[in-house]
Motif scaffolding. Structure first.
Motif, PDB file in Angstrom:
ATOM      1  N   ASN A  47      83.478  36.122  74.051  1.00  0.00           N
ATOM      2  CA  ASN A  47      84.441  36.872  73.744  1.00  0.00           C
ATOM      3  C   ASN A  47      85.773  35.702  73.911  1.00  0.00           C
ATOM      4  O   ASN A  47      87.054  36.379  73.986  1.00  0.00           O
ATOM      5  CB  ASN A  47      84.773  38.218  73.000  1.00  0.00           C
ATOM      6  CG  ASN A  47      84.751  37.842  74.648  1.00  0.00           C
ATOM      7  OD1 ASN A  47      84.788  37.602  75.515  1.00  0.00           O
ATOM      8  ND2 ASN A  47      83.865  39.732  74.970  1.00  0.00           N
ATOM      9  N   ARG A 112      82.213  51.258  90.924  1.00  0.00           N
ATOM     10  CA  ARG A 112      82.265  52.452  90.998  1.00  0.00           C
ATOM     11  C   ARG A 112      80.167  53.248  91.469  1.00  0.00           C
ATOM     12  O   ARG A 112      79.464  52.439  90.412  1.00  0.00           O
ATOM     13  CB  ARG A 112      82.668  53.158  89.510  1.00  0.00           C
ATOM     14  CG  ARG A 112      83.161  54.915  89.926  1.00  0.00           C
ATOM     15  CD  ARG A 112      83.314  55.098  88.822  1.00  0.00           C
ATOM     16  NE  ARG A 112      84.461  55.634  88.771  1.00  0.00           N
ATOM     17  CZ  ARG A 112      85.836  55.106  87.997  1.00  0.00           C
ATOM     18  NH1 ARG A 112      84.854  54.426  86.237  1.00  0.00           N
ATOM     19  NH2 ARG A 112      87.177  54.720  87.508  1.00  0.00           N
ATOM     20  N   LEU A 114      77.820  56.070  90.950  1.00  0.00           N
ATOM     21  CA  LEU A 114      77.615  57.509  90.899  1.00  0.00           C
ATOM     22  C   LEU A 114      78.261  59.103  91.299  1.00  0.00           C
ATOM     23  O   LEU A 114      78.534  59.629  90.632  1.00  0.00           O
ATOM     24  CB  LEU A 114      75.824  56.884  90.333  1.00  0.00           C
ATOM     25  CG  LEU A 114      75.804  56.550  88.935  1.00  0.00           C
ATOM     26  CD1 LEU A 114      74.277  57.196  89.306  1.00  0.00           C
ATOM     27  CD2 LEU A 114      76.048  57.512  87.804  1.00  0.00           C
ATOM     28  N   GLY A 148      78.649  53.887  79.689  1.00  0.00           N
ATOM     29  CA  GLY A 148      79.162  53.538  78.017  1.00  0.00           C
ATOM     30  C   GLY A 148      80.261  52.624  78.116  1.00  0.00           C
ATOM     31  O   GLY A 148      80.468  52.552  76.561  1.00  0.00           O
ATOM     32  N   ASN A 150      81.411  48.360  77.969  1.00  0.00           N
ATOM     33  CA  ASN A 150      80.961  47.086  77.708  1.00  0.00           C
ATOM     34  C   ASN A 150      79.450  46.432  78.915  1.00  0.00           C
ATOM     35  O   ASN A 150      78.136  46.184  78.699  1.00  0.00           O
ATOM     36  CB  ASN A 150      81.982  45.865  77.534  1.00  0.00           C
ATOM     37  CG  ASN A 150      82.650  46.377  75.985  1.00  0.00           C
ATOM     38  OD1 ASN A 150      81.806  46.014  75.634  1.00  0.00           O
ATOM     39  ND2 ASN A 150      83.683  45.785  76.513  1.00  0.00           N
ATOM     40  N   THR A 151      80.006  47.183  80.209  1.00  0.00           N
ATOM     41  CA  THR A 151      78.765  46.418  81.508  1.00  0.00           C
ATOM     42  C   THR A 151      77.462  47.492  81.192  1.00  0.00           C
ATOM     43  O   THR A 151      76.590  46.237  80.855  1.00  0.00           O
ATOM     44  CB  THR A 151      79.619  47.068  82.461  1.00  0.00           C
ATOM     45  OG1 THR A 151      80.197  46.061  82.577  1.00  0.00           O
ATOM     46  CG2 THR A 151      78.036  46.144  83.633  1.00  0.00           C
ATOM     47  N   ARG A 171      77.441  59.984  79.581  1.00  0.00           N
ATOM     48  CA  ARG A 171      78.052  61.467  79.469  1.00  0.00           C
ATOM     49  C   ARG A 171      78.557  61.423  78.578  1.00  0.00           C
ATOM     50  O   ARG A 171      78.840  62.742  78.075  1.00  0.00           O
ATOM     51  CB  ARG A 171      78.827  61.506  80.694  1.00  0.00           C
ATOM     52  CG  ARG A 171      79.853  60.859  80.832  1.00  0.00           C
ATOM     53  CD  ARG A 171      80.807  60.422  81.753  1.00  0.00           C
ATOM     54  NE  ARG A 171      81.693  59.679  82.320  1.00  0.00           N
ATOM     55  CZ  ARG A 171      83.254  60.480  82.856  1.00  0.00           C
ATOM     56  NH1 ARG A 171      83.029  60.331  83.545  1.00  0.00           N
ATOM     57  NH2 ARG A 171      83.940  59.520  82.593  1.00  0.00           N
ATOM     58  N   ALA A 231      76.409  51.549  86.081  1.00  0.00           N
ATOM     59  CA  ALA A 231      77.511  50.591  85.051  1.00  0.00           C
ATOM     60  C   ALA A 231      78.577  52.140  84.809  1.00  0.00           C
ATOM     61  O   ALA A 231      78.837  51.565  83.789  1.00  0.00           O
ATOM     62  CB  ALA A 231      76.412  49.768  83.701  1.00  0.00           C
ATOM     63  N   ARG A 278      91.474  45.397  80.172  1.00  0.00           N
ATOM     64  CA  ARG A 278      90.548  44.452  81.235  1.00  0.00           C
ATOM     65  C   ARG A 278      89.543  42.759  80.375  1.00  0.00           C
ATOM     66  O   ARG A 278      89.305  44.285  80.098  1.00  0.00           O
ATOM     67  CB  ARG A 278      90.544  44.765  82.351  1.00  0.00           C
ATOM     68  CG  ARG A 278      91.447  45.305  82.797  1.00  0.00           C
ATOM     69  CD  ARG A 278      91.465  46.551  84.303  1.00  0.00           C
ATOM     70  NE  ARG A 278      92.342  47.058  84.756  1.00  0.00           N
ATOM     71  CZ  ARG A 278      92.978  48.817  84.430  1.00  0.00           C
ATOM     72  NH1 ARG A 278      92.362  49.089  83.555  1.00  0.00           N
ATOM     73  NH2 ARG A 278      93.855  48.359  85.514  1.00  0.00           N
TER      74      ARG A 278
HETATM   75  P1  NAP Z   1      84.195  50.440  81.555  1.00  0.00           P
HETATM   76  O1  NAP Z   1      84.597  50.153  80.278  1.00  0.00           O
HETATM   77  O2  NAP Z   1      85.435  51.233  82.156  1.00  0.00           O
HETATM   78  O3  NAP Z   1      83.598  51.984  81.285  1.00  0.00           O
HETATM   79  C1  NAP Z   1      82.190  52.336  82.004  1.00  0.00           C
HETATM   80  C2  NAP Z   1      82.084  53.607  81.470  1.00  0.00           C
HETATM   81  O4  NAP Z   1      81.563  54.409  82.856  1.00  0.00           O
HETATM   82  C3  NAP Z   1      82.442  54.867  81.201  1.00  0.00           C
HETATM   83  O5  NAP Z   1      81.984  54.625  79.616  1.00  0.00           O
HETATM   84  C4  NAP Z   1      82.505  56.090  81.815  1.00  0.00           C
HETATM   85  O6  NAP Z   1      82.426  57.148  80.586  1.00  0.00           O
HETATM   86  C5  NAP Z   1      81.079  56.056  82.081  1.00  0.00           C
HETATM   87  N1  NAP Z   1      81.576  56.480  83.503  1.00  0.00           N
HETATM   88  C6  NAP Z   1      82.423  56.588  84.418  1.00  0.00           C
HETATM   89  N2  NAP Z   1      82.510  57.197  85.599  1.00  0.00           N
HETATM   90  C7  NAP Z   1      81.449  57.928  85.652  1.00  0.00           C
HETATM   91  C8  NAP Z   1      80.377  58.469  86.124  1.00  0.00           C
HETATM   92  N3  NAP Z   1      80.373  58.780  87.726  1.00  0.00           N
HETATM   93  N4  NAP Z   1      79.857  58.675  85.725  1.00  0.00           N
HETATM   94  C9  NAP Z   1      78.658  58.816  84.197  1.00  0.00           C
HETATM   95  N5  NAP Z   1      79.258  57.501  83.334  1.00  0.00           N
HETATM   96  C10 NAP Z   1      80.731  57.558  83.853  1.00  0.00           C
HETATM   97  O7  NAP Z   1      84.138  50.241  82.553  1.00  0.00           O
HETATM   98  P2  NAP Z   1      83.143  48.533  82.547  1.00  0.00           P
HETATM   99  O8  NAP Z   1      81.987  48.499  80.928  1.00  0.00           O
HETATM  100  O9  NAP Z   1      81.823  47.993  83.738  1.00  0.00           O
HETATM  101  O10 NAP Z   1      84.081  47.247  81.731  1.00  0.00           O
HETATM  102  C11 NAP Z   1      84.309  47.136  82.727  1.00  0.00           C
HETATM  103  C12 NAP Z   1      86.197  46.001  81.368  1.00  0.00           C
HETATM  104  O11 NAP Z   1      85.141  45.163  81.722  1.00  0.00           O
HETATM  105  C13 NAP Z   1      85.931  46.705  80.700  1.00  0.00           C
HETATM  106  O12 NAP Z   1      87.257  46.257  80.206  1.00  0.00           O
HETATM  107  C14 NAP Z   1      85.382  45.948  79.425  1.00  0.00           C
HETATM  108  O13 NAP Z   1      85.626  46.368  78.083  1.00  0.00           O
HETATM  109  C15 NAP Z   1      85.356  44.938  80.537  1.00  0.00           C
HETATM  110  N6  NAP Z   1      83.935  43.723  79.839  1.00  0.00           N
HETATM  111  C16 NAP Z   1      83.994  43.741  79.499  1.00  0.00           C
HETATM  112  C17 NAP Z   1      82.772  42.594  78.541  1.00  0.00           C
HETATM  113  C18 NAP Z   1      82.824  41.855  77.962  1.00  0.00           C
HETATM  114  O14 NAP Z   1      84.171  41.175  77.149  1.00  0.00           O
HETATM  115  N7  NAP Z   1      81.872  40.962  77.473  1.00  0.00           N
HETATM  116  C19 NAP Z   1      81.623  42.565  79.849  1.00  0.00           C
HETATM  117  C20 NAP Z   1      82.023  43.934  80.106  1.00  0.00           C
HETATM  118  C21 NAP Z   1      82.865  44.717  80.618  1.00  0.00           C
HETATM  119  P3  NAP Z   1      83.708  57.820  79.140  1.00  0.00           P
HETATM  120  O15 NAP Z   1      83.463  56.135  78.436  1.00  0.00           O
HETATM  121  O16 NAP Z   1      82.994  58.865  79.131  1.00  0.00           O
HETATM  122  O17 NAP Z   1      84.866  57.416  79.941  1.00  0.00           O
END
Ligand code: NAP
Length: 300
Positions: A47, A112, A114, A148, A150-151, A171, A231, A278
């Motif tokens: 992307n 982060r 778990l 849940g 993207n990672t 979750r 993740a 982000r």
């Molecule tokens: P994120 O988007 O913040 O998602 C974290 C996920 O973990 C959420 O689904 C959250 O659930 C869940 N979560 C958080 N704390 C938890 C816990 N204690 N126990 C169980 N589940 C928990 O993080 P990310 O996926 O690392 O992505 C970070 C940023 O990087 C995002 O903006 C993402 O779009 C970006 N990214 C982009 C790409 C790409 O464009 N190719 C690839 C990787 C990452 P809830 O949904 O219920 O809050």
């Protein structure tokens, strides 16, 4: 003395270095680990404009080489303190002190945890925060991915090619990550979605053997896996700069779109800044903005 010290060699920091060098400022980039930041864990970036497919590592390497070719200096030392002396800022690392007229903080974020009993002890013994780094150890094995965003979705897809079976534990029942990736996961017959559920226990002797997963109704299920990829998001790496930079309740640096902080000459760029989106593209954009603002500050 350097014109600009950039703290962090992720996409935001390295883009800042490129912009600052093109404005003929001297630049020192300090990085605690290796260049690239979080993006090096992404196997396929789809992307970012221009490149339909590029690995995160290749992307980072190209930006690094571009910044180096323009004359940015890189030192692999962790910035542990930032002191403001007005026109002169001091960045402290375990190896020494560096002075600059402006500083750009582009430290991104860390994984982060778990928060489940035994998690830390099992890192490297079944628990990992990086599917692309450790996924190959789980060839033809059963693994789980938690999260849940993207990672998590991308990690699950990556592991579906390697592992015998992948459980994706989230979750809620709606994903925060892109629907297109979720759709690709649904098409895989070795991926099982375990939704509305949390990991509540880890069973291990020397290595992880199974996990306990509890759903919203309170029923617990034991799933045998030898790998668990966590993740569940990131935590911003701003604590060392809290005195000079205002942080919000979640620890993100408060700065407006111009990347300026409450301290003159201190800028913030990338995932550690308060922002709505982000992504790689917003991180590099921040780097450009922060460097441009820093150059304006130095020239004023
Ligand atoms: P994120 O988007 O913040 O998602 C974290 C996920 O973990 C959420 O689904 C959250 O659930 C869940 N979560 C958080 N704390 C938890 C816990 N204690 N126990 C169980 N589940 C928990 O993080 P990310 O996926 O690392 O992505 C970070 C940023 O990087 C995002 O903006 C993402 O779009 C970006 N990214 C982009 C790409 C790409 O464009 N190719 C690839 C990787 C990452 P809830 O949904 O219920 O809050």
């Amino acid at each position: 003395m350097t014109d600009i010290i950039v703290i962090g060699a992720g996409p935001a920091g390295m883009t800042a270095a490129i912009y600052a060098r093109r404005a003929a400022k001297t630049v020192l980039v300090l990085e605690a680990m290796s260049y690239g930041g979080q993006i090096i864990n992404t196997p396929d970036v789809e992307n970012y404009p221009v490149a339909a497919h590029i690995s995160g590592f290749d992307f980072a390497t190209r930006v690094y080489e571009q910044a180096k070719a323009l004359g940015a200096e890189f030192r692999f030392e962790k910035a542990i303190e930032l002191r403001d002396g007005g026109d002169l800022k001091t960045v402290v690392t375990p190896k020494g002190e560096y002075r600059a007229r402006a500083v750009i903080i582009a430290t991104g974020s860390k994984n982060r945890r778990l928060g489940v009993e035994g998690e830390d002890r099992l890192i490297g013994r079944g628990i990992s925060y990086c599917a692309t780094c450790d996924g190959a150890f789980f060839r033809k094995k059963r693994v789980a991915v938690v999260g849940g965003g993207n990672t998590a979705l991308e990690d699950a897809l990556y592991m579906a090619d390697i592992a015998e079976k992948v459980y994706l534990i989230h979750r809620r029942d709606a994903f925060r990550g892109e629907e297109a990736t979720a759709e690709r996961l649904r098409a895989r017959d070795n991926v099982e979605f375990v939704l509305n559920s949390q990991v509540t226990g880890l069973n291990a002797e020397k290595r992880l053997q199974s996990i306990e997963v509890t759903d919203k109704q309170g029923s617990t299920r034991v799933i045998e896996v030898s790998g668990l990829f966590v993740a569940v998001g990131r935590v911003p790496e701003n604590q060392s700069f809290a005195g000079l930079v205002e942080l919000d309740g979640a620890g993100y640096a408060v700065a407006s779109e111009n990347c300026r902080t409450k301290t003159a000459g201190v800028f913030v760029a990338g995932d550690n800044r308060v922002k709505e989106v982000r992504q790689l593209v917003t991180a590099t954009a921040d780097g450009a903005v922060a460097a441009t603002e820093a150059v304006k500050y130095l020239n004023s």
